[in-house]
Design a protein around this motif. Structure first.
Motif, PDB file in Angstrom:
ATOM      1  N   TYR A 303      22.490 -98.219 -53.834  1.00 33.30           N
ATOM      2  CA  TYR A 303      22.639 -98.315 -52.382  1.00 33.30           C
ATOM      3  C   TYR A 303      21.419 -98.954 -51.734  1.00 33.30           C
ATOM      4  O   TYR A 303      21.517 -99.563 -50.668  1.00 33.30           O
ATOM      5  N   GLY A 304      20.268 -98.825 -52.368  1.00 36.02           N
ATOM      6  CA  GLY A 304      19.077 -99.465 -51.835  1.00 36.02           C
ATOM      7  C   GLY A 304      19.132-100.966 -51.851  1.00 36.02           C
ATOM      8  O   GLY A 304      18.347-101.638 -51.173  1.00 36.02           O
ATOM      9  N   HIS A 305      20.075-101.528 -52.626  1.00 38.15           N
ATOM     10  CA  HIS A 305      20.243-102.979 -52.690  1.00 38.15           C
ATOM     11  C   HIS A 305      21.227-103.493 -51.647  1.00 38.15           C
ATOM     12  O   HIS A 305      21.507-104.695 -51.607  1.00 38.15           O
ATOM     13  N   MET A 306      21.787-102.595 -50.835  1.00 41.75           N
ATOM     14  CA  MET A 306      22.870-102.984 -49.927  1.00 41.75           C
ATOM     15  C   MET A 306      22.514-102.697 -48.478  1.00 41.75           C
ATOM     16  O   MET A 306      21.698-101.827 -48.183  1.00 41.75           O
ATOM     17  N   GLU A 307      23.182-103.405 -47.594  1.00 44.06           N
ATOM     18  CA  GLU A 307      23.171-103.030 -46.194  1.00 44.06           C
ATOM     19  C   GLU A 307      23.950-101.727 -46.027  1.00 44.06           C
ATOM     20  O   GLU A 307      24.807-101.387 -46.837  1.00 44.06           O
ATOM     21  N   ALA A 308      23.656-100.996 -44.963  1.00 43.12           N
ATOM     22  CA  ALA A 308      24.240 -99.665 -44.774  1.00 43.12           C
ATOM     23  C   ALA A 308      25.764 -99.702 -44.748  1.00 43.12           C
ATOM     24  O   ALA A 308      26.423 -98.815 -45.318  1.00 43.12           O
ATOM     25  N   PHE A 309      26.355-100.723 -44.116  1.00 43.01           N
ATOM     26  CA  PHE A 309      27.816-100.755 -44.034  1.00 43.01           C
ATOM     27  C   PHE A 309      28.431-100.962 -45.415  1.00 43.01           C
ATOM     28  O   PHE A 309      29.432-100.331 -45.758  1.00 43.01           O
ATOM     29  N   ASN A 310      27.846-101.860 -46.216  1.00 46.42           N
ATOM     30  CA  ASN A 310      28.383-102.079 -47.559  1.00 46.42           C
ATOM     31  C   ASN A 310      28.219-100.842 -48.426  1.00 46.42           C
ATOM     32  O   ASN A 310      29.085-100.525 -49.248  1.00 46.42           O
ATOM     33  N   ALA A 311      27.113-100.115 -48.249  1.00 47.32           N
ATOM     34  CA  ALA A 311      26.937 -98.861 -48.981  1.00 47.32           C
ATOM     35  C   ALA A 311      28.019 -97.853 -48.585  1.00 47.32           C
ATOM     36  O   ALA A 311      28.572 -97.142 -49.430  1.00 47.32           O
ATOM     37  N   PHE A 312      28.341 -97.803 -47.309  1.00 46.43           N
ATOM     38  CA  PHE A 312      29.420 -96.928 -46.837  1.00 46.43           C
ATOM     39  C   PHE A 312      30.751 -97.306 -47.489  1.00 46.43           C
ATOM     40  O   PHE A 312      31.502 -96.424 -47.942  1.00 46.43           O
ATOM     41  N   MET A 313      31.050 -98.591 -47.558  1.00 43.54           N
ATOM     42  CA  MET A 313      32.311 -99.010 -48.164  1.00 43.54           C
ATOM     43  C   MET A 313      32.346 -98.691 -49.660  1.00 43.54           C
ATOM     44  O   MET A 313      33.362 -98.243 -50.190  1.00 43.54           O
ATOM     45  N   PHE A 314      31.247 -98.885 -50.352  1.00 42.46           N
ATOM     46  CA  PHE A 314      31.172 -98.526 -51.771  1.00 42.46           C
ATOM     47  C   PHE A 314      31.354 -97.030 -51.955  1.00 42.46           C
ATOM     48  O   PHE A 314      31.940 -96.569 -52.938  1.00 42.46           O
ATOM     49  N   ASP A 315      30.832 -96.271 -51.010  1.00 47.10           N
ATOM     50  CA  ASP A 315      30.851 -94.818 -51.093  1.00 47.10           C
ATOM     51  C   ASP A 315      32.265 -94.243 -51.001  1.00 47.10           C
ATOM     52  O   ASP A 315      32.470 -93.045 -51.242  1.00 47.10           O
TER      53      ASP A 315
END
Length: 385
Positions: A303-315
């Motif tokens: 998640y540290g490699h992603m923007e917050a929105f993309n981390a949310f979608m991955f989550d």
């Protein structure tokens, strides 16, 4: 979507079964291309402005974004569709396997041990984190066994993963192994010739077999906890003319002697276990590596490699697709874990490996968040002893 490479153990779909599978694949593509991007539009135009008006700042992390988006009907509708599609995928493959399971079992028995070997341990204690839920909604999970010499879990994983990834992992589902071999090991260590290789959490051997081809003089071993997976993996490797020694073991503590291997690998294994187990696995890697040996773990980005929105979608996988440890692994400080396992910090590497098989772009747009990893790359955690 390219056609999956056939082998004698792969379940054969009849006309109606194939039609169902193709429909699920088409629906997944439609969701990724036409529906998924709308989530970011809803976030930018509706959810985010509401938050900013109330708190006088932008959302700072995936948790705050989730609390916003879960109130948006568009996101809830998309999420329900995606979960339903996942369940439809497994059902479409299961009907094919149930129809021909006796033939699949007999086919695996006939393969024998012409090249490699298979060692099962009926007394192995399966970790609770492997049995508590059906991982990624796969019926029975990795441990399901319903008949003598069962191979259903292996057949379901082999065909199901191909459909889930929409062929992005290549005709043999071996993209991760190919990526590590061709786009990391061969490029960074061209003179490295391991004599003994171990694949942890091999499932049906998709990513194991590239090492057989890349290092033809090496002895290749592969372990997993699922007996039905391993029966299928062994028969598949034999049918494809690949020598692998499969055994039923827990990667947290194996029965191999200290310093047994020159190369230890895993492919999207670590996100299937809690942090405590990840620490045990890396400690076991350190124990098993010979001096100068190397471990290489391939995963999707942190998640540290992603923007917050993309981390949310991955989550979404953690919250909705029975991947309970997905997020905790992606929040880890891998350097700290590797050093804690015994590796020297200067010998630990975090990098990316370019995709080894997939040649076509799946869909337009910035990010579809509908596959295993960041499009075209795998995250690599490597360390040498």
């Amino acid at each position: 979507m390219n056609k999956q490479s056939e082998h004698s153990i792969l379940p054969k779909a009849n006309h109606d079964e194939l039609a169902r599978q193709n429909f699920v694949g088409s629906l997944k593509v439609y969701l990724a291309r036409n529906i998924t991007p709308g989530n970011q539009i809803v976030y930018e135009k509706l959810a985010k402005p509401k938050f900013e008006q109330e708190y006088q700042r932008a959302p700072q992390n995936r948790h705050e974004i989730r609390r916003l988006m879960e109130n948006e009907s568009y996101y809830r509708w998309w999420s329900a569709l995606r979960r339903t599609t996942q369940e439809m995928l497994w059902d479409s493959v299961n009907s094919s396997i149930e129809r021909q399971l006796p033939e699949l079992v007999e086919c695996t028995r006939r393969q024998g041990n012409k090249l490699g070997s298979l060692t099962l341990n009926p007394d192995l204690k399966i970790p609770a984190y492997q049995t508590a839920v059906d991982i990624h909604c796969m019926p029975g999970g990795y441990q399901g066994e319903f008949t003598e010499d069962d191979v259903a879990a292996g057949a379901l994983y082999d065909r199901g993963v191909y459909l889930y990834a929409l062929g992005q992992l290549g005709p043999l589902n071996d993209d991760m192994g190919q990526s590590v071999v061709q786009n990391y090991l061969k490029k960074q260590y061209p003179d490295f010739q391991p004599a003994r290789i171990l694949d942890l959490g091999c499932t049906v051997g998709h990513s194991t077999l590239p090492y057989v081809d890349a290092y033809p003089d090496a002895e290749v071993y592969a372990i997993d906890t699922g007996a039905a997976l391993l029966r299928y993996a062994h028969a598949r490797a034999e049918a494809m003319g690949k020598r692998v020694h499969f055994s039923q073991q827990n990667a947290e503590r194996t029965n191999f002697a200290d310093g047994s291997f020159d190369l230890i690998v895993s492919h999207i294994l670590l996100h299937e276990m809690p942090v405590s187990a990840i620490r045990n696995v890396l400690q076991e890697c350190y124990r098993l590596l010979a001096p100068g040996g190397m471990m290489v773990h391939a995963e999707a980005p942190l998640y540290g490699h992603m923007e917050a929105f993309n981390a949310f979608m991955f989550d979404w996988e953690t919250k909705n697709n029975n991947e309970p440890f997905w997020s905790a692994m992606r929040d880890l400080d891998w350097m700290e874990v590797a050093v804690g396992a015994g590796f020297e910090s200067e010998k630990v590497i975090q990098t990316f490996a370019a995709n080894g098989v997939w040649k076509e772009k799946f869909a337009g747009g910035k990010s579809q968040n509908d596959g295993f990893g960041r499009r075209g790359t795998w995250l690599i955690l490597a360390a040498s002893k």
